[in-house]
Design a protein around this motif. Structure first.
Motif, mmCIF file in Angstrom:
data_model
loop_
_atom_site.group_PDB
_atom_site.id
_atom_site.type_symbol
_atom_site.label_atom_id
_atom_site.label_comp_id
_atom_site.label_asym_id
_atom_site.label_seq_id
_atom_site.Cartn_x
_atom_site.Cartn_y
_atom_site.Cartn_z
ATOM 1 N N ILE A 93 18.428 11.150 -3.361
ATOM 2 C CA ILE A 93 17.335 11.807 -4.064
ATOM 3 C C ILE A 93 16.371 10.755 -4.609
ATOM 4 C CG2 ILE A 93 16.727 13.333 -5.974
ATOM 5 C CD1 ILE A 93 19.565 14.508 -5.768
ATOM 6 N N LEU A 94 15.078 10.949 -4.361
ATOM 7 C CA LEU A 94 14.056 10.038 -4.873
ATOM 8 C C LEU A 94 13.009 10.848 -5.618
ATOM 9 C CD1 LEU A 94 14.824 8.958 -1.713
ATOM 10 C CD2 LEU A 94 13.539 7.033 -2.603
ATOM 11 N N GLN A 95 12.917 10.650 -6.938
ATOM 12 C CA GLN A 95 11.892 11.304 -7.741
ATOM 13 C C GLN A 95 10.659 10.411 -7.725
ATOM 14 O OE1 GLN A 95 12.837 13.636 -11.343
ATOM 15 N NE2 GLN A 95 11.520 12.206 -12.449
ATOM 16 N N ARG A 96 9.770 10.696 -6.776
ATOM 17 C CA ARG A 96 8.590 9.848 -6.561
ATOM 18 C C ARG A 96 7.410 10.701 -6.113
ATOM 19 N NH1 ARG A 96 9.766 4.376 -4.810
ATOM 20 N NH2 ARG A 96 7.543 4.188 -4.323
ATOM 21 N N ASP A 97 6.225 10.277 -6.467
ATOM 22 C CA ASP A 97 5.009 10.759 -5.824
ATOM 23 C C ASP A 97 4.880 9.963 -4.533
ATOM 24 O OD1 ASP A 97 2.456 11.358 -4.952
ATOM 25 O OD2 ASP A 97 1.486 11.024 -6.894
ATOM 26 N N SER A 98 4.762 10.643 -3.420
ATOM 27 C CA SER A 98 4.732 9.940 -2.132
ATOM 28 C C SER A 98 3.564 8.971 -2.011
ATOM 29 C CB SER A 98 4.707 10.951 -0.981
ATOM 30 O OG SER A 98 3.575 11.810 -1.097
ATOM 31 N N PHE A 135 8.573 2.294 2.634
ATOM 32 C CA PHE A 135 8.996 3.535 3.277
ATOM 33 C C PHE A 135 9.828 3.237 4.520
ATOM 34 C CE2 PHE A 135 8.218 7.854 5.065
ATOM 35 C CZ PHE A 135 8.460 8.598 3.913
ATOM 36 N N GLY A 136 9.400 2.273 5.298
ATOM 37 C CA GLY A 136 10.154 1.898 6.491
ATOM 38 C C GLY A 136 11.518 1.341 6.156
ATOM 39 N N ASN A 137 11.585 0.503 5.126
ATOM 40 C CA ASN A 137 12.874 -0.072 4.721
ATOM 41 C C ASN A 137 13.834 0.994 4.210
ATOM 42 O OD1 ASN A 137 11.939 -2.634 5.343
ATOM 43 N ND2 ASN A 137 11.323 -3.101 3.248
ATOM 44 N N LEU A 138 13.285 2.046 3.604
ATOM 45 C CA LEU A 138 14.118 3.110 3.053
ATOM 46 C C LEU A 138 14.955 3.792 4.135
ATOM 47 C CD1 LEU A 138 14.822 4.934 0.600
ATOM 48 C CD2 LEU A 138 12.837 6.347 1.219
ATOM 49 N N PHE A 139 14.391 3.959 5.312
ATOM 50 C CA PHE A 139 15.064 4.697 6.385
ATOM 51 C C PHE A 139 15.631 3.793 7.477
ATOM 52 C CE2 PHE A 139 11.786 7.539 4.641
ATOM 53 C CZ PHE A 139 12.591 8.584 4.225
ATOM 54 N N THR A 142 0.893 9.501 7.598
ATOM 55 C CA THR A 142 0.827 8.084 7.959
ATOM 56 C C THR A 142 2.167 7.407 7.731
ATOM 57 O OG1 THR A 142 -1.532 7.967 7.433
ATOM 58 C CG2 THR A 142 -0.322 5.889 7.474
ATOM 59 N N LEU A 143 2.812 7.722 6.612
ATOM 60 C CA LEU A 143 4.128 7.153 6.320
ATOM 61 C C LEU A 143 5.176 7.642 7.316
ATOM 62 C CD1 LEU A 143 4.242 7.549 2.416
ATOM 63 C CD2 LEU A 143 3.940 5.412 3.681
ATOM 64 N N VAL A 144 5.178 8.931 7.545
ATOM 65 C CA VAL A 144 6.238 9.538 8.362
ATOM 66 C C VAL A 144 6.173 9.052 9.806
ATOM 67 C CG1 VAL A 144 7.095 11.716 9.285
ATOM 68 C CG2 VAL A 144 6.486 11.546 6.871
ATOM 69 N N GLN A 145 4.979 8.847 10.346
ATOM 70 C CA GLN A 145 4.884 8.410 11.735
ATOM 71 C C GLN A 145 5.522 7.038 11.941
ATOM 72 O OE1 GLN A 145 0.936 7.804 13.222
ATOM 73 N NE2 GLN A 145 0.398 6.270 11.682
ATOM 74 N N GLU A 146 5.649 6.268 10.856
ATOM 75 C CA GLU A 146 6.230 4.935 10.963
ATOM 76 C C GLU A 146 7.747 4.953 11.066
ATOM 77 O OE1 GLU A 146 4.559 2.110 11.271
ATOM 78 O OE2 GLU A 146 2.667 3.217 11.221
ATOM 79 N N VAL A 147 8.384 6.055 10.646
ATOM 80 C CA VAL A 147 9.854 6.092 10.608
ATOM 81 C C VAL A 147 10.454 7.108 11.577
ATOM 82 C CG1 VAL A 147 9.869 5.320 8.215
ATOM 83 C CG2 VAL A 147 9.906 7.772 8.697
#
Length: 214
Positions: free
Chosen positions: A140-145, A153-157, A181-186
């Protein structure tokens, strides 16, 4: 729910709370069909949220496709609210794959467009009561994306990446462009992005954000 009144009554009902019987502790079944059956019979009646009544059938098709190809990777969602759609997509998890729940949750002062009202305590209580055996695989990550960099973001996944990513966070144009943009990277090859409220009449900024990203 029926309200019985004698004579003329004018009232505003802001909420109705229904207490359902407790369920037996959930053990992750080995097959997709049983996971989806558990979702529709035990989770849907107990978790508040907005989800099309045929979504479980779409996840069923996706799950079998992932298994057949095969496509492997983590599961993730931006914009979790109380967890209804998140609990559905956990049915796609296999082996040691993880599920990531990203939401502002209790930091509602950051929710500038008021798209959803996430609650961390509600989500966690649902997870503990309805999917306890999934807890070790949920992060669980309580964050504003908007606060993620592409590298973070890439390191997270890493290194597995994500095979199914649900994007249902902030509904502003800025959030949509940022999140996609973030999601396409992972996203792994063969992976799927599910975008909530696309072409939805109440949130035209989602559609605008998608086209700006494209």
């Amino acid at each position: 729910v029926r309200l019985y009144c004698e004579g003329q009554v004018r009232a505003n009902v802001s909420a109705v709370e229904i207490e359902l019987p407790a369920v037996e502790p959930y053990a992750v079944p080995p097959d997709l069909e049983r996971r989806l059956e558990y979702f529709t019979t035990h989770i849907v009646p107990r978790v508040q949220g907005w989800l099309g009544d045929q979504m479980y059938q779409i996840i069923k098709v996706i799950g079998h496709t992932f298994d057949d190809l095969p496509v492997k990777g983590n599961i993730a969602e931006i914009g979790v609210h109380h967890g209804l759609s998140f609990f559905l997509i956990t049915a796609l998890r296999r082996d040691n794959e993880k599920c990531f729940a990203i939401d502002m949750f209790d930091d509602q002062h950051l929710n500038v467009d008021r798209s959803g009202m996430g609650s961390l305590s509600t989500f966690v209580s649902h997870l503990e009561a309805l999917l306890p055996s999934e807890q070790p695989f949920v992060q669980i990550l309580q964050r504003d994306s908007l606060t993620f960099s592409i590298q973070e973001f890439g390191n997270l996944f890493a290194p597995e990446g994500v095979k199914f990513f649900s994007v249902d966070g902030g509904h502003t144009v800025a959030h949509l462009c940022n999140d996609l943009t973030l999601v396409q990277e992972v996203l792994v090859p063969g992976g799927i992005i599910a975008l909530d409220d696309f072409f939805g009449p109440h949130w035209p900024t989602v559609t605008e954000g998608f086209y700006r990203f494209m």
